[in-house]
Design an enzyme around this catalytic site. Structure first.
Site, PDB file in Angstrom:
ATOM      1  N   ARG A   1      -0.992  -2.488 -18.652  1.00 14.99           N
ATOM      2  CA  ARG A   1      -2.295  -1.834 -18.718  1.00 14.99           C
ATOM      3  C   ARG A   1      -2.350  -0.724 -17.677  1.00 14.99           C
ATOM      4  O   ARG A   1      -2.181  -0.988 -16.484  1.00 14.99           O
ATOM      5  CB  ARG A   1      -3.381  -2.884 -18.461  1.00 14.99           C
ATOM      6  CG  ARG A   1      -4.796  -2.470 -18.697  1.00 14.99           C
ATOM      7  CD  ARG A   1      -5.668  -3.690 -18.932  1.00 14.99           C
ATOM      8  NE  ARG A   1      -5.257  -4.332 -20.180  1.00 14.99           N
ATOM      9  CZ  ARG A   1      -5.643  -3.934 -21.394  1.00 14.99           C
ATOM     10  NH1 ARG A   1      -6.480  -2.921 -21.540  1.00 14.99           N
ATOM     11  NH2 ARG A   1      -5.202  -4.542 -22.470  1.00 14.99           N
TER      12      ARG A   1
ATOM     13  N   TYR B   1       0.852  -1.195   0.000  1.00 12.36           N
ATOM     14  CA  TYR B   1       0.000   0.000   0.000  1.00 12.36           C
ATOM     15  C   TYR B   1       0.885   1.241   0.000  1.00 12.36           C
ATOM     16  O   TYR B   1       1.833   1.320   0.767  1.00 12.36           O
ATOM     17  CB  TYR B   1      -0.906   0.036   1.239  1.00 12.36           C
ATOM     18  CG  TYR B   1      -2.357  -0.028   0.845  1.00 12.36           C
ATOM     19  CD1 TYR B   1      -2.918   0.990   0.084  1.00 12.36           C
ATOM     20  CD2 TYR B   1      -3.150  -1.119   1.176  1.00 12.36           C
ATOM     21  CE1 TYR B   1      -4.233   0.922  -0.326  1.00 12.36           C
ATOM     22  CE2 TYR B   1      -4.476  -1.197   0.761  1.00 12.36           C
ATOM     23  CZ  TYR B   1      -5.011  -0.167   0.006  1.00 12.36           C
ATOM     24  OH  TYR B   1      -6.301  -0.243  -0.408  1.00 12.36           O
TER      25      TYR B   1
ATOM     26  N   THR C   1      -2.837   6.145 -22.241  1.00 12.87           N
ATOM     27  CA  THR C   1      -2.717   4.809 -21.672  1.00 12.87           C
ATOM     28  C   THR C   1      -1.252   4.418 -21.818  1.00 12.87           C
ATOM     29  O   THR C   1      -0.503   5.050 -22.566  1.00 12.87           O
ATOM     30  CB  THR C   1      -3.563   3.777 -22.442  1.00 12.87           C
ATOM     31  OG1 THR C   1      -3.089   3.741 -23.793  1.00 12.87           O
ATOM     32  CG2 THR C   1      -5.040   4.131 -22.438  1.00 12.87           C
TER      33      THR C   1
ATOM     34  N   LYS D   1      -1.040   0.669 -25.057  1.00 13.99           N
ATOM     35  CA  LYS D   1      -1.331   0.610 -26.501  1.00 13.99           C
ATOM     36  C   LYS D   1       0.000   0.729 -27.254  1.00 13.99           C
ATOM     37  O   LYS D   1       0.834  -0.161 -27.118  1.00 13.99           O
ATOM     38  CB  LYS D   1      -2.370   1.669 -26.853  1.00 13.99           C
ATOM     39  CG  LYS D   1      -3.717   1.388 -26.145  1.00 13.99           C
ATOM     40  CD  LYS D   1      -4.795   2.402 -26.435  1.00 13.99           C
ATOM     41  CE  LYS D   1      -6.054   2.089 -25.626  1.00 13.99           C
ATOM     42  NZ  LYS D   1      -7.090   3.128 -25.745  1.00 13.99           N
TER      43      LYS D   1
ATOM     44  N   ASP E   1      -5.723  13.769 -25.503  1.00 11.28           N
ATOM     45  CA  ASP E   1      -5.713  12.364 -25.077  1.00 11.28           C
ATOM     46  C   ASP E   1      -4.980  11.568 -26.159  1.00 11.28           C
ATOM     47  O   ASP E   1      -5.517  11.328 -27.237  1.00 11.28           O
ATOM     48  CB  ASP E   1      -7.160  11.902 -24.914  1.00 11.28           C
ATOM     49  CG  ASP E   1      -7.268  10.435 -24.499  1.00 11.28           C
ATOM     50  OD1 ASP E   1      -6.255   9.711 -24.574  1.00 11.28           O
ATOM     51  OD2 ASP E   1      -8.380  10.018 -24.121  1.00 11.28           O
TER      52      ASP E   1
ATOM     53  N   GLU F   1      -0.566   4.762  -0.591  1.00 13.52           N
ATOM     54  CA  GLU F   1      -1.392   5.959  -0.832  1.00 13.52           C
ATOM     55  C   GLU F   1      -0.541   7.211  -0.646  1.00 13.52           C
ATOM     56  O   GLU F   1       0.235   7.309   0.303  1.00 13.52           O
ATOM     57  CB  GLU F   1      -2.583   5.982   0.133  1.00 13.52           C
ATOM     58  CG  GLU F   1      -3.682   5.034  -0.289  1.00 13.52           C
ATOM     59  CD  GLU F   1      -4.891   5.097   0.636  1.00 13.52           C
ATOM     60  OE1 GLU F   1      -4.828   5.747   1.689  1.00 13.52           O
ATOM     61  OE2 GLU F   1      -5.913   4.488   0.280  1.00 13.52           O
TER      62      GLU F   1
HETATM   63  C1  LIG Z   1      -8.144   3.491 -25.012  1.00 12.37           C
HETATM   64  C2  LIG Z   1      -8.521   4.899 -24.812  1.00 12.37           C
HETATM   65  C3  LIG Z   1      -8.815   5.428 -23.545  1.00 12.37           C
HETATM   66  C4  LIG Z   1      -9.100   4.595 -22.333  1.00 12.37           C
HETATM   67  O1  LIG Z   1      -8.293   3.682 -21.914  1.00 12.37           O
HETATM   68  P1  LIG Z   1      -8.715   2.568 -20.832  1.00 12.37           P
HETATM   69  O2  LIG Z   1      -7.396   2.215 -20.272  1.00 12.37           O
HETATM   70  O3  LIG Z   1      -9.399   1.500 -21.586  1.00 12.37           O
HETATM   71  O4  LIG Z   1      -9.609   3.221 -19.820  1.00 12.37           O
HETATM   72  C5  LIG Z   1      -9.022   6.787 -23.417  1.00 12.37           C
HETATM   73  N1  LIG Z   1      -8.960   7.592 -24.486  1.00 12.37           N
HETATM   74  C6  LIG Z   1      -8.728   7.125 -25.708  1.00 12.37           C
HETATM   75  C7  LIG Z   1      -8.678   8.094 -26.848  1.00 12.37           C
HETATM   76  C8  LIG Z   1      -8.506   5.766 -25.922  1.00 12.37           C
HETATM   77  O5  LIG Z   1      -8.312   5.316 -27.158  1.00 12.37           O
END
Ligand SMILES: *Cc1c(COP(=O)(O)O)cnc(C)c1O
Length: 417
Positions: free
Chosen positions: A236, A55, A227, A230, A201, A57
């Protein structure tokens, strides 16, 4: 290759055998899901480590728990590497996912009822950008922009004129199903001129941004979210980058605002991933993703398929099946291809005429196959596979035959785990 699940096979043979099943599936399927990748064995070791017991936090040197000597070092190193990778002033590596990162940004600077201007889901945006059933859509007053009819590219003029009339508190830019370079500089100017904050994003394109193969939003956006699983090819998880002035608000919006204890095993995995991403080989990998994507996209176009926006600048492209295969929904195409060991996802397309559960499009991405070592030659082979399956999705003989060839192709490019 032997299974590393010695303990698990004894303690819980049911789960062990399901994981083995998934391992076989990953080995034997042609993975074209644009948001997926195969992370390295080193990252998997970090994520599977004893750090899950801890933990922590709070933040390095400011924890609510004792015994944080080593996890402090781990998180600090992850932050340092993230800053190096993206040339940003501040990084928060604790978000559990991309959606969590976005939610924390909203909490840091918006109030319920504030106006936000975001890309519509149907045109390639993400659920966490104001979709009605996402918390972002429930709390804020959402207006959408989209892509232009003719080009299939983001309609920046439309975005600008909506922004100037609306005066939103925030503009978000970034997509899950958009194959073109995003002009972050232009959106930054639009935001500045109408007094809006900008959240970029880069969940999908982060690997390209980190290696300079896609322009970075860092100088133009107040917040950059991503993220790590990807194109970055890490565990993840999510991450927020921001300017110094927002550092405090962002950190407290993540913890205690929206999360409790950080996943220190995942943060260690992120640190390992950032180290891998800083190496010159990672840039070569990203270049090959682009080459493979162009090759596969061109090959599908040559076979008559309709490509949304007529091409790709990044790691993915979208096929609109309606002009060539009006009777096949995205869902049916996905199912037929999956039976031939080709994994991808159906997608809505601009001006969709089917429900989102059916969809008229397919989203195709090359990050995962490129990690396996596949190159242009294999892309052409995969284009042939898809063409013949989609010619008649009910032809069992063809599906069986392609499945055999897909397994053979995968066997030539073994995964390290
Ligand atoms: C994949 C994605 C997310 C979210 O990712 P998670 O880890 O699945 O919550 C947010 N924004 C965009 C543009 C994405 O392609």
């Amino acid at each position: 290759m032997t299974s590393p699940l010695g303990q698990l096979s004894t303690v819980d043979p049911a789960i062990a055998s399901m994981i083995e099943g998934e391992r076989q599936r990953q080995r034997q399927h042609i993975e074209l899901i644009a948001s997926e990748n195969f992370t390295s064995p080193a990252v998997i070791e970090a994520v599977g480590s004893i750090l899950t017991n801890k933990y922590a936090e709070g933040y390095p040197q400011k924890r609510y728990y004792g015994g944080c000597e080593f996890v402090d070092q781990i998180e600090s190193l992850a932050i340092e590497r993230a800053q190096q990778l993206f040339h940003c002033e501040h990084a928060n590596v604790q978000p559990h996912s991309g959606s969590q990162a976005n939610t924390a940004v909203y909490l840091a600077c918006l109030k319920p009822g504030d106006k936000i201007l975001t890309m519509s889901l149907e045109h390639g945006g993400h659920l966490s950008h104001g979709y009605a059933k996402n918390i972002s859509g429930m709390l804020f007053e959402v207006t959408h922009y989209g892509v232009s009819d003719e080009s299939g590219e983001i309609d920046y003029d439309q975005l600008e004129s909506i922004a100037n009339g609306l005066h939103p508190k925030m503009i978000t830019v970034g997509a899950s199903a958009y194959s073109r370079t995003i002009d972050f500089e232009r959106v930054g100017t639009i935001a500045k001129n109408c007094g809006a904050l900008l959240m970029a994003d880069i969940a999908h394109i982060a690997g390209l941004v980190a290696t300079g193969l896609h322009p970075t939003p860092v100088p133009y956006a107040d917040f950059v979210t991503t993220t790590t699983h990807k194109t970055l090819r890490g565990p993840r998880g999510g991450m927020i980058l921001c300017k110094k002035e927002w550092a405090k608000s962002i950190d407290s919006a993540v913890f205690p605002g929206t999360q409790g204890g950080p996943l220190m095993h995942v943060i260690a995995g992120k640190a390992v991933c950032f180290l891998e991403d800083l190496r010159p080989e990672f840039k070569e990998y990203q270049r090959q993703i682009l080459n493979n994507c162009k090759t596969l996209c061109n090959a599908m176009e040559e076979r008559g398929f309709h490509i949304v926006s007529h091409g790709t600048d990044n790691h993915l492209f979208l096929i609109d099946l309606r002009p060539t295969h009006p009777e096949i929904s995205g869902k049916d195409a996905q199912i037929a291809l999956e039976r031939a060991n080709i994994t991808l996802n159906k997608n809505t397309v601009p001006h969709e005429t089917r429900s989102p559960f059916q969809g008229s499009g397919l989203r195709i991405g090359t990050p995962a196959l490129t990690t396996r070592g596949m190159k242009e030659k294999e892309m052409l082979q995969i284009a042939n596979f898809m063409e013949i399956i989609l010619k008649d999705i009910t032809d069992e003989k063809v599906i069986e035959n392609v499945q055999k060839q897909a397994i053979e192709l995968c066997a030539k490019f073994p995964l390290p785990h």
